[in-house]
Design a protein around this motif. Structure first.
Motif, PDB file in Angstrom:
ATOM      1  N   LYS A  47       0.822  -1.201   0.000  1.00 29.68           N
ATOM      2  CA  LYS A  47       0.000   0.000   0.000  1.00 29.68           C
ATOM      3  C   LYS A  47       0.864   1.263   0.000  1.00 29.68           C
ATOM      4  O   LYS A  47       0.385   2.339   0.312  1.00 29.68           O
ATOM      5  CB  LYS A  47      -0.934   0.000   1.215  1.00 29.68           C
ATOM      6  N   THR A  48       2.141   1.080  -0.356  1.00 26.79           N
ATOM      7  CA  THR A  48       3.050   2.227  -0.386  1.00 26.79           C
ATOM      8  C   THR A  48       3.763   2.288  -1.731  1.00 26.79           C
ATOM      9  O   THR A  48       4.308   1.291  -2.207  1.00 26.79           O
ATOM     10  CB  THR A  48       4.104   2.129   0.740  1.00 26.79           C
ATOM     11  N   LEU A  49       3.710   3.454  -2.353  1.00 30.58           N
ATOM     12  CA  LEU A  49       4.444   3.710  -3.589  1.00 30.58           C
ATOM     13  C   LEU A  49       5.582   4.656  -3.250  1.00 30.58           C
ATOM     14  O   LEU A  49       5.365   5.844  -2.994  1.00 30.58           O
ATOM     15  CB  LEU A  49       3.514   4.341  -4.637  1.00 30.58           C
ATOM     16  N   GLU A  50       6.790   4.103  -3.207  1.00 34.89           N
ATOM     17  CA  GLU A  50       7.946   4.915  -2.830  1.00 34.89           C
ATOM     18  C   GLU A  50       8.569   5.570  -4.047  1.00 34.89           C
ATOM     19  O   GLU A  50       8.862   4.912  -5.052  1.00 34.89           O
ATOM     20  CB  GLU A  50       8.990   4.059  -2.113  1.00 34.89           C
ATOM     21  N   LEU A  51       8.759   6.889  -3.984  1.00 33.44           N
ATOM     22  CA  LEU A  51       9.407   7.627  -5.065  1.00 33.44           C
ATOM     23  C   LEU A  51      10.914   7.502  -4.901  1.00 33.44           C
ATOM     24  O   LEU A  51      11.482   8.005  -3.940  1.00 33.44           O
ATOM     25  CB  LEU A  51       8.971   9.094  -5.041  1.00 33.44           C
ATOM     26  N   VAL A  52      11.545   6.806  -5.827  1.00 34.68           N
ATOM     27  CA  VAL A  52      12.958   6.453  -5.649  1.00 34.68           C
ATOM     28  C   VAL A  52      13.906   7.258  -6.540  1.00 34.68           C
ATOM     29  O   VAL A  52      15.113   7.246  -6.339  1.00 34.68           O
ATOM     30  CB  VAL A  52      13.179   4.945  -5.915  1.00 34.68           C
ATOM     31  N   GLN A  53      13.347   7.956  -7.558  1.00 33.62           N
ATOM     32  CA  GLN A  53      14.211   8.698  -8.472  1.00 33.62           C
ATOM     33  C   GLN A  53      13.409   9.806  -9.144  1.00 33.62           C
ATOM     34  O   GLN A  53      12.187   9.709  -9.287  1.00 33.62           O
ATOM     35  CB  GLN A  53      14.790   7.766  -9.540  1.00 33.62           C
ATOM     36  N   PHE A  54      14.116  10.873  -9.565  1.00 30.23           N
ATOM     37  CA  PHE A  54      13.481  11.977 -10.288  1.00 30.23           C
ATOM     38  C   PHE A  54      14.269  12.235 -11.562  1.00 30.23           C
ATOM     39  O   PHE A  54      15.499  12.221 -11.551  1.00 30.23           O
ATOM     40  CB  PHE A  54      13.431  13.237  -9.418  1.00 30.23           C
ATOM     41  N   VAL A  55      13.545  12.437 -12.665  1.00 28.02           N
ATOM     42  CA  VAL A  55      14.190  12.662 -13.965  1.00 28.02           C
ATOM     43  C   VAL A  55      13.541  13.866 -14.633  1.00 28.02           C
ATOM     44  O   VAL A  55      12.434  14.273 -14.287  1.00 28.02           O
ATOM     45  CB  VAL A  55      14.061  11.421 -14.885  1.00 28.02           C
ATOM     46  N   ASP A  56      14.234  14.444 -15.619  1.00 22.82           N
ATOM     47  CA  ASP A  56      13.654  15.536 -16.396  1.00 22.82           C
ATOM     48  C   ASP A  56      12.422  15.016 -17.135  1.00 22.82           C
ATOM     49  O   ASP A  56      12.396  13.869 -17.601  1.00 22.82           O
ATOM     50  CB  ASP A  56      14.661  16.078 -17.411  1.00 22.82           C
ATOM     51  N   GLN A  57      11.405  15.864 -17.271  1.00 25.87           N
ATOM     52  CA  GLN A  57      10.146  15.448 -17.890  1.00 25.87           C
ATOM     53  C   GLN A  57      10.333  14.956 -19.323  1.00 25.87           C
ATOM     54  O   GLN A  57       9.606  14.086 -19.786  1.00 25.87           O
ATOM     55  CB  GLN A  57       9.147  16.603 -17.855  1.00 25.87           C
ATOM     56  N   SER A  58      11.324  15.501 -20.027  1.00 30.43           N
ATOM     57  CA  SER A  58      11.542  15.126 -21.429  1.00 30.43           C
ATOM     58  C   SER A  58      12.469  13.919 -21.587  1.00 30.43           C
ATOM     59  O   SER A  58      12.725  13.479 -22.708  1.00 30.43           O
ATOM     60  CB  SER A  58      12.131  16.311 -22.192  1.00 30.43           C
TER      61      SER A  58
ATOM     62  N   ALA B  61       6.364  21.082  -6.049  1.00 30.89           N
ATOM     63  CA  ALA B  61       7.813  20.866  -6.068  1.00 30.89           C
ATOM     64  C   ALA B  61       8.236  20.210  -7.385  1.00 30.89           C
ATOM     65  O   ALA B  61       9.254  20.587  -7.985  1.00 30.89           O
ATOM     66  CB  ALA B  61       8.233  20.002  -4.881  1.00 30.89           C
ATOM     67  N   LEU B  62       7.443  19.238  -7.854  1.00 28.78           N
ATOM     68  CA  LEU B  62       7.716  18.602  -9.144  1.00 28.78           C
ATOM     69  C   LEU B  62       7.574  19.609 -10.281  1.00 28.78           C
ATOM     70  O   LEU B  62       8.377  19.637 -11.216  1.00 28.78           O
ATOM     71  CB  LEU B  62       6.758  17.426  -9.370  1.00 28.78           C
ATOM     72  N   ARG B  63       6.547  20.446 -10.190  1.00 28.73           N
ATOM     73  CA  ARG B  63       6.305  21.443 -11.229  1.00 28.73           C
ATOM     74  C   ARG B  63       7.443  22.466 -11.283  1.00 28.73           C
ATOM     75  O   ARG B  63       7.922  22.816 -12.366  1.00 28.73           O
ATOM     76  CB  ARG B  63       4.954  22.125 -10.962  1.00 28.73           C
ATOM     77  N   LYS B  64       7.878  22.928 -10.135  1.00 25.00           N
ATOM     78  CA  LYS B  64       8.943  23.928 -10.077  1.00 25.00           C
ATOM     79  C   LYS B  64      10.259  23.357 -10.609  1.00 25.00           C
ATOM     80  O   LYS B  64      10.999  24.030 -11.331  1.00 25.00           O
ATOM     81  CB  LYS B  64       9.124  24.402  -8.636  1.00 25.00           C
ATOM     82  N   ALA B  65      10.548  22.109 -10.261  1.00 22.48           N
ATOM     83  CA  ALA B  65      11.795  21.486 -10.701  1.00 22.48           C
ATOM     84  C   ALA B  65      11.714  20.938 -12.125  1.00 22.48           C
ATOM     85  O   ALA B  65      12.727  20.534 -12.698  1.00 22.48           O
ATOM     86  CB  ALA B  65      12.165  20.352  -9.740  1.00 22.48           C
ATOM     87  N   LYS B  66      10.472  20.891 -12.689  1.00 23.07           N
ATOM     88  CA  LYS B  66      10.235  20.299 -14.008  1.00 23.07           C
ATOM     89  C   LYS B  66      10.737  18.858 -14.055  1.00 23.07           C
ATOM     90  O   LYS B  66      11.412  18.443 -15.003  1.00 23.07           O
ATOM     91  CB  LYS B  66      10.884  21.146 -15.106  1.00 23.07           C
ATOM     92  N   LYS B  67      10.399  18.133 -12.991  1.00 22.34           N
ATOM     93  CA  LYS B  67      10.838  16.745 -12.862  1.00 22.34           C
ATOM     94  C   LYS B  67       9.652  15.787 -12.845  1.00 22.34           C
ATOM     95  O   LYS B  67       8.528  16.162 -12.527  1.00 22.34           O
ATOM     96  CB  LYS B  67      11.643  16.551 -11.572  1.00 22.34           C
ATOM     97  N   THR B  68       9.937  14.533 -13.181  1.00 20.98           N
ATOM     98  CA  THR B  68       8.981  13.435 -13.086  1.00 20.98           C
ATOM     99  C   THR B  68       9.518  12.439 -12.072  1.00 20.98           C
ATOM    100  O   THR B  68      10.709  12.108 -12.081  1.00 20.98           O
ATOM    101  CB  THR B  68       8.811  12.743 -14.455  1.00 20.98           C
ATOM    102  N   ALA B  69       8.639  11.976 -11.170  1.00 23.12           N
ATOM    103  CA  ALA B  69       9.041  11.019 -10.141  1.00 23.12           C
ATOM    104  C   ALA B  69       8.859   9.594 -10.642  1.00 23.12           C
ATOM    105  O   ALA B  69       7.905   9.292 -11.366  1.00 23.12           O
ATOM    106  CB  ALA B  69       8.208  11.240  -8.873  1.00 23.12           C
ATOM    107  N   LEU B  70       9.765   8.708 -10.268  1.00 20.47           N
ATOM    108  CA  LEU B  70       9.695   7.305 -10.646  1.00 20.47           C
ATOM    109  C   LEU B  70       9.553   6.419  -9.408  1.00 20.47           C
ATOM    110  O   LEU B  70      10.103   6.720  -8.350  1.00 20.47           O
ATOM    111  CB  LEU B  70      10.949   6.885 -11.418  1.00 20.47           C
ATOM    112  N   GLY B  71       8.809   5.339  -9.561  1.00 17.87           N
ATOM    113  CA  GLY B  71       8.658   4.372  -8.486  1.00 17.87           C
ATOM    114  C   GLY B  71       8.084   3.080  -9.049  1.00 17.87           C
ATOM    115  O   GLY B  71       7.882   2.961 -10.263  1.00 17.87           O
ATOM    116  N   GLN B  72       7.828   2.091  -8.198  1.00 15.04           N
ATOM    117  CA  GLN B  72       7.246   0.825  -8.621  1.00 15.04           C
ATOM    118  C   GLN B  72       5.993   0.557  -7.791  1.00 15.04           C
ATOM    119  O   GLN B  72       6.041   0.534  -6.558  1.00 15.04           O
ATOM    120  CB  GLN B  72       8.258  -0.315  -8.495  1.00 15.04           C
ATOM    121  N   LEU B  73       4.894   0.328  -8.511  1.00 15.76           N
ATOM    122  CA  LEU B  73       3.585   0.151  -7.882  1.00 15.76           C
ATOM    123  C   LEU B  73       3.214  -1.325  -7.898  1.00 15.76           C
ATOM    124  O   LEU B  73       3.224  -1.968  -8.947  1.00 15.76           O
ATOM    125  CB  LEU B  73       2.541   0.973  -8.651  1.00 15.76           C
TER     126      LEU B  73
END
Length: 277
Positions: A90-101, A131-143
Motif C-alpha cells: 500500500k506504499t508507492l515509494e518515489l525512488v528517483q526523479f528525472v527531467d520530464q523530457s 515541487a515537481l512542477r517547479k523542478a520540471k521533474k517526473t518522479a519514478l517508483g514501482q507500484l
C-alpha cells in the motif's frame, strides 16, 4: 456511477507519506465490440476447450505452460505461480526523479489520475505537486498491483497529478533494427524549407476534441439503422472513394510540396476558441 479507484495507498517521499487514490484516466466504454453469433438461431457462439486428438477436456485438467520451443512446455501449477507474485503493498515509494523530457514516449503505457485521499492529505499532496512542477521533474517508483510490480512515472497535471505506467526495458524493441536500412543522405535545402513551411502553416495547439473516430461514428450509425430495420435486412453504407487519379507512384516532390504550401490554409487555433468560451 462513481468511479472505482484502481489503487489506494500512500506515496512516500523519504519520511513523508501522502494517502492517495489512483483512478484510470482512460475509458474503454466508447469502443464498439462484437460477439460471434450463429445466424440461423441468432444465439451467441460459445467455445469449448479441446485438445487435438483428444476432444473436449474438463476445466480441472487444464494448467498453464510456458513454451520453451515448439511443443515443448514447462508446466506450472496455479499455486506455483501464486507463490512468486509480488506482495501487494500500500506504499508507492518515489525512488528517483528525472527531467520530464527524458523518458522516451515508447515507454509510456497507460495514464491514471492521482488525487489526495482526504483533506488531511491535501497539503502534503500540493507540496509534492508544486515541487515537481517547479523542478520540471517526473518522479519514478514501482507500484504493486494484483501480484505484479509496475514501473510508474508521476508528474503534475492541473490541480492533481498524473501517474503513467511504463514498459520495462525488455518490453521495448530497439528502433535501429527497423531504421538501419534507411540512408544517411541529407535532403535538399529547398525541399526542407518547403516542408518546414507546410508544417508551420498546419501548427496549432493540441485539442483532442478536434478529432473524431470516423469509423466508430459510422459503426454507431450503422448499428442504429440495423436496429430500426425490420428483419435485420442487410444495410450497405455509402463509402467515399479516395480522391485522385491513382496514377504514377513517381511524383515530383518539389512540385507537390509547392502546391501543398500554396493551397494550405493556416491551422485553426483552438486556444482562441477556449478563451472566448
Amino acid at each position: 456511477m462513481a468511479a472505482r479507484a484502481y489503487w489506494q495507498g500512500q506515496i512516500r517521499l523519504a519520511l513523508v507519506s501522502i494517502p492517495v487514490e489512483i483512478y484510470s484516466a482512460s475509458q474503454s466504454g466508447a469502443k464498439i465490440s462484437f460477439r460471434q453469433i450463429h445466424e440461423p438461431s441468432g444465439k451467441r457462439i460459445s467455445y469449448e476447450k479441446v485438445v487435438e486428438g483428444v476432444g473436449p477436456v474438463d476445466r480441472d485438467d487444464i494448467i498453464r505452460g510456458y513454451e520453451l520451443s515448439k511443443n515443448n512446455y514447462v508446466l506450472l501449477e496455479d499455486e506455483e505461480i501464486e507463490a512468486v507474485k509480488v506482495e501487494s503493498k500500500k506504499t508507492l515509494e518515489l525512488v528517483q526523479f528525472v527531467d520530464q523530457s527524458e523518458i522516451d514516449p515508447l515507454y509510456f503505457e497507460k495514464p491514471y489520475y492521482v488525487v489526495p485521499k482526504d483533506d488531511l492529505a491535501e497539503e502534503a499532496f500540493i507540496v509534492l505537486r508544486e515541487a515537481l512542477r517547479k523542478a520540471k521533474k517526473t518522479a519514478l517508483g514501482q507500484l504493486s498491483v494484483r501480484g505484479r510490480e509496475k514501473l510508474v512515472a508521476i508528474k503534475p497535471c492541473g490541480k492533481g497529478m498524473l501517474l503513467e505506467t511504463l514498459r520495462y526495458a525488455d518490453e521495448v524493441r530497439e528502433g535501429q533494427k527497423f531504421f538501419g536500412s534507411i540512408g544517411d543522405d541529407k535532403p535538399e535545402e529547398e525541399l526542407l524549407d518547403l516542408a518546414s513551411t507546410l508544417i508551420e502553416k498546419k501548427t496549432a495547439p493540441f485539442d483532442a476534441s478536434e478529432f473524431e473516430d470516423r469509423y466508430a461514428e459510422a459503426l454507431h450509425k450503422l448499428i442504429d439503422k440495423k436496429a430500426k430495420a425490420k428483419g435485420n435486412k442487410k444495410v450497405i453504407e455509402d463509402v467515399e472513394e479516395p480522391s485522385g487519379d491513382g496514377g504514377d507512384n513517381v511524383i515530383d516532390l518539389m512540385a507537390a510540396l509547392k502546391k501543398s504550401v500554396d493551397g494550405e490554409k493556416p491551422a485553426k487555433s483552438t486556444a482562441k476558441k477556449k478563451k472566448s468560451a
